[in-house]
Design an enzyme around this catalytic site. Structure first.
Site, short mmCIF file in Angstrom:
data_model
loop_
_atom_site.label_atom_id
_atom_site.label_comp_id
_atom_site.label_asym_id
_atom_site.label_seq_id
_atom_site.Cartn_x
_atom_site.Cartn_y
_atom_site.Cartn_z
N HIS A 1 0.80 -1.23 0.00
CA HIS A 1 0.00 0.00 0.00
C HIS A 1 0.82 1.28 0.00
CE1 HIS A 1 -4.04 -1.68 0.66
NE2 HIS A 1 -3.42 -2.62 1.33
N LYS B 1 -8.16 13.90 4.53
CA LYS B 1 -7.29 12.73 4.52
C LYS B 1 -6.31 12.91 5.67
CE LYS B 1 -6.22 13.87 0.19
NZ LYS B 1 -6.34 12.65 -0.58
N ARG B 2 -5.52 11.87 5.98
CA ARG B 2 -4.50 12.05 7.01
C ARG B 2 -3.60 13.22 6.64
NH1 ARG B 2 -4.31 8.15 11.27
NH2 ARG B 2 -2.37 9.17 11.86
N LYS C 1 1.05 14.54 1.13
CA LYS C 1 -0.31 14.87 0.67
C LYS C 1 -0.47 16.37 0.46
CE LYS C 1 -2.32 10.83 3.05
NZ LYS C 1 -2.97 10.02 1.99
N THR D 1 -8.39 6.72 -2.21
CA THR D 1 -9.74 6.18 -2.38
C THR D 1 -10.75 7.31 -2.19
OG1 THR D 1 -9.51 5.43 -0.10
CG2 THR D 1 -9.38 3.75 -1.81
N LYS E 1 -14.36 8.58 -4.22
CA LYS E 1 -15.64 8.91 -3.57
C LYS E 1 -16.12 10.29 -4.01
CE LYS E 1 -14.01 6.15 0.27
NZ LYS E 1 -13.28 6.20 1.55
C1 NBG Z 1 -2.55 3.78 1.81
C2 NBG Z 1 -2.09 4.67 0.68
C3 NBG Z 1 -3.27 5.16 -0.14
C4 NBG Z 1 -4.13 4.00 -0.56
C5 NBG Z 1 -4.52 3.16 0.66
C6 NBG Z 1 -5.32 1.94 0.29
C7 NBG Z 1 -1.25 3.02 3.74
C8 NBG Z 1 -0.01 2.37 4.21
N1 NBG Z 1 -1.38 3.20 2.44
O1 NBG Z 1 -2.82 5.86 -1.26
O2 NBG Z 1 -1.34 5.75 1.18
O3 NBG Z 1 -5.30 4.44 -1.19
O4 NBG Z 1 -3.35 2.73 1.33
O5 NBG Z 1 -4.65 1.18 -0.64
O6 NBG Z 1 -2.10 3.35 4.53
#
Ligand code: NBG
Length: 808
Positions: free
Chosen positions: A364, A545-546, A551, A653, A657
């Site tokens: 991920h 988002k975080r 980001k 993701t 949305k």
């Molecule tokens: C996150 C990514 C995102 C991705 C999501 C789901 C982690 C380690 N990774 O870009 O930063 O959409 O995983 O795949 O949380």
């Protein structure tokens, strides 16, 4: 009562339970499960009663699904994830059972408001962000598609921390979702496994026997996950750690009271908290123990279930597919080998091969700091037998690939690299977008990819349309159903049939009306919760988002400052009114991210109290962003901010949305943005910024930041305002560190991308003014993103990775 019948227009396959029946069940639960009289019932009591009444309706399809899987001798998918960010379940279950309108009416008859009840449920925040939310969307799709599956994770006592702001700074407090009874779970005292840590390994009759030093029980709690239209239900089994009483008693009787208490403390600690960090490998022994704890319990449960159906362990890959969500469950390989070889006497190499045929791994992130590595000595101390097996797997791979580059080794420089372990113990490894998969092949797993060119595949992420369109955006989903019929919810690519309507002014008027309704609702909520007035006529520009440097929330707030300065200079110009909305938490130990949060709040204070900005620019940052807040914000968004440094966001993701809900993206060519743009069309996506390749090249120039700042009057001015204390008059130097960092380092290229971002934002302003064009663009986003349904993603995993089929 007979006159009150459900007024649904949709076709469905369920027997119509009706309002009266549900109402009766709510009453019954209120009385017999909650012990309450309607006259004294609180919202909590009503929520529990409704939840239990709905849960009752899940149990039969759930049992039927299990029976069918046994009868058909189907392969089961096991999704192992340290995080499941499920949010609230009541609305979801009601919607999937098509009981939402019925529940609304049943409660109304009892003088209770359905929305209030639904909003009373605490979010199950057993995850940090994208990775955990993806796991939750995948559970929904696995059930919708009738793929026999289990989710396995940890039943954390405390989910992700609660975020508050004090003087603009993030303050964290413990979250306690389990302080109230959890309506959805069934405790499974019989599904309990003793999980060991530490100790030593001996040889007995030629076989290795592990004698752990301490043990805890993993005790299962099952939540049924019902799919769309209630046709299938799978199980989410979460493990809770309990002390191993018997073991304690022995120690106690030997007089070793301290050790007895230690076991109990350890047990409680293991499932107590979710690590609040998704992007750095935690060098903590407790984290390693959490990972082993839930993985070992799950693997044992899987083998036990397999053996109850089949005695020939060599059949395992025909019945079992284990998906490792990131490297957190990567110990599953060695654990399965241990069970097959040590406990079941299978030949070692056969055990390794068989286990590999069952396992696969999703990567991920490419961020190096997020790739888990454990100190070898810690790993050997906590999991001595697994360390032996990891060495065996590594040595065997070295023998099979003589001359393999040294750094593909699992164990290197005193560290056990979980990415390499997961890769080598899996038959498939996948990235989460096309770009991410390509970069994976070129970077982190370059050499392993050369050795195993067929192993890496791509499965672009997807999100469940049930939660992220149908339920969170009723005005739009009603319009869609009215226009193209109801089938889109279970087959999202049908949204494409909206395409001709995106040129029809009457349709666009209704589309705009739905958006407006959502914006008014959000505006009211913002007024109530944070006291900020957000004019629904303005563009709602949202980044949620975080908080992370890559980001680039920092770039967004600097652009806001630059815009503020420009408006002040020429207030009479025809500015497009904007409401900039931010949401997101920073990991408690991530100092830079926390500074960015404080800066956003400081900027909001100044801008929102500037009379010149009235009707022109507003900044809002509601605290404690979570799944439920996302469900309010996304339907009300006009513009979706997806502005990461290219090459850093694996997929995203939230981007999907927003697009689904008719908010076009301003974004870089990163993660799934690339594929979203391909599908919605370049005209309907506001692209800016360096590509992943250009980012790498740009970084080679040691003066990239300074050059970019000097070339940009807007950026220089905005940075000057931050540095001179305009937003922190009580402490003018507050952001000197942050500004210095931009001038001298700027690893994430905020400065180099700034001008392109600023210019694209002004272009967006222009398009927004032309209402017809804007809503055409917005509607095209909805029409063209059907492919990003998690149903499509799960079908991809079923075919290309798991070789599993639907049992519907
Ligand atoms: C996150 C990514 C995102 C991705 C999501 C789901 C982690 C380690 N990774 O870009 O930063 O959409 O995983 O795949 O949380």
């Amino acid at each position: 009562m007979d006159t009150i019948i459900a007024h649904r227009s949709v076709d469905h396959d369920l027997p119509e339970p009706g309002v009266a029946a549900l109402q009766e069940d709510i009453d019954r639960h209120l009385k017999y499960s909650l012990g309450k009289d309607a006259a004294h019932a609180s919202i909590y009591d009503w929520r529990m009663s409704l939840s239990l009444a709905i849960r009752d309706r899940i149990v039969d399809p759930w049992f039927a699904s299990t029976r069918r899987t046994y009868e058909l001798e189907r392969k089961r998918v096991y999704y192992l994830s340290l995080e499941f960010l499920i949010g609230r379940l009541l609305g979801d279950a009601a919607v999937n059972l098509q009981l939402d309108d019925i529940a609304r009416d049943a409660l109304a008859n009892l003088n209770v408001d359905y929305e209030t009840v639904v909003h009373d449920e605490p979010d199950a925040a057993l995850g940090n962000g994208g990775l955990g939310r993806l796991a939750a969307c995948y559970l929904d799709s696995l059930s919708t598609l009738g793929c026999p599956a289990y989710g396995y994770g940890i039943r954390y006592e405390h989910g992700l921390f609660r975020q508050g702001f004090e003087g603009g700074r993030q303050v964290e407090s413990a979250e306690a979702w389990l302080s109230q009874r959890n309506a959805w779970e069934f405790e499974r005292p019989e599904a309990a496994y003793e999980i060991g840590f530490g100790g030593h390994v001996s040889k007995e009759n030629g076989a290795a026997v592990w004698h752990p030093e301490e043990t805890v029980f993993a005790s299962g709690y099952d939540t049924p996950i019902i799919g769309w239209k209630g046709r299938w239900a799978n199980t989410l089994r979460l493990w809770s750690a309990k002390p191993t009483k018997l073991f304690d008693l022995q120690k106690f009787n030997q007089g070793d009271y301290l050790a007895a208490a230690e076991t109990e403390a350890l047990a409680r600690t293991i499932s107590r908290v979710l690590y609040p960090d998704d992007t750095t490998g935690q060098g903590k022994e407790l984290r390693l123990k959490q990972e082993y704890f839930f993985t070992a319990a799950s693997v044992r449960d899987i083998v036990r279930r397999f053996k109850s159906e089949c005695s020939d362990l060599r059949q395992l890959p025909n019945r079992v597919a284990i998906q490792m969500n990131d490297t957190h469950p990567a110990i599953a390989g060695p654990e399965l080998v241990r069970i097959l070889h040590d406990d079941n006497r299978m030949e070692l190499n056969e055990a390794v091969d068989l286990s590999q045929a069952c396992l696969s791994y999703t990567n991920h992130t490419l961020l190096p700091e997020a790739l888990e590595r454990w100190p070898e000595d810690m790993m050997r101390r906590v999991l001595p037998r697994h360390m032996d097996l990891i060495e065996h797997i590594d040595a065997r791979h070295a023998r099979q690939h003589p001359g393999r580059p040294a750094h593909v080794a699992i164990i290197e420089h005193g560290a056990v690299k979980m990415g390499e372990l997961a890769f080598l113990t899996s038959h498939r490894v996948n990235g989460v977008s096309a770009l991410h998969t390509r970069l994976m092949k070129e970077s982190v797993f370059r050499d392993l990819h050369r050795l195993h060119p067929d192993r890496i595949v791509s499965q672009t992420n997807g999100v469940t349309p049930r939660r992220w369109l149908w339920s969170c955006n009723r005005p739009l989903s009603r319009l869609i159903t009215e226009t193209i019929g109801e089938g889109w919810v279970g087959d999202l690519e049908r949204l494409d049939t909206l395409t001709p309507h995106t040129d029809d002014p009457a349709f666009l008027e209704k589309f705009a009306g739905a958006k407006r309704q959502n914006k008014i609702a959000l505006s009211n909520w913002l007024k109530e919760t944070v006291g900020v007035t957000a004019d629904p006529e303005a563009m709602f520009d949202i980044q949620i988002k975080r908080i992370h440097e890559y980001k680039r929330q920092l770039m967004n707030i600097i652009e806001t400052i630059a815009l503020w300065a420009a408006i002040r200079e020429d207030p009479g110009a025809d500015w497009t009114p904007r409401v900039k909305i931010f949401g997101g938490k920073a990991a408690p130990g991530y100092a830079v991210a926390k500074e960015v949060i404080r800066l956003i709040n400081d900027v909001a204070t100044v801008i929102n109290s500037d009379p010149v900005m009235e009707g022109r620019l507003t900044v809002v940052y509601p605290p404690n962003y979570n799944v439920s807040m996302a469900e309010r914000l996304i339907p009300a968004a006009d513009l979706s901010e997806q502005i990461s440094t290219a090459g850093k966001e694996a997929s995203g993701t939230g981007n999907m949305k927003f697009a689904m809900n008719g908010a076009p993206t301003i974004g870089t060519l990163d993660g799934a943005n690339v594929e979203i743009r391909e599908r919605v069309g370049a005209d309907n996506f506001f692209l800016f910024g360096l590509t992943a390749e250009e980012v790498e090249r740009r970084r080679q120039d040691p003066d990239h930041a300074r050059e970019a700042i000097e070339a940009s009057p807007q950026l220089s001015r905005a940075l000057g305002l931050i540095a001179d204390g305009t937003f922190s008059p009580d402490e003018p130097q507050r952001y000197h560190g942050l500004v210095d960092q931009l001038y001298n380092h700027d690893y994430f290229l905020v400065c180099s991308d700034f001008d392109a971002y600023y210019a694209m934002q002004r272009h967006v302003d222009g398009v927004f003014k032309s209402r017809d064009t804007w809503f055409h663009v917005a509607a095209m986003n909805t029409a063209k993103v059907g492919w990003f349904s998690s149903d499509r993603a799960i079908r991809g995993y079923m075919e290309e990775i798991w070789e599993a089929s639907s049992a519907l």
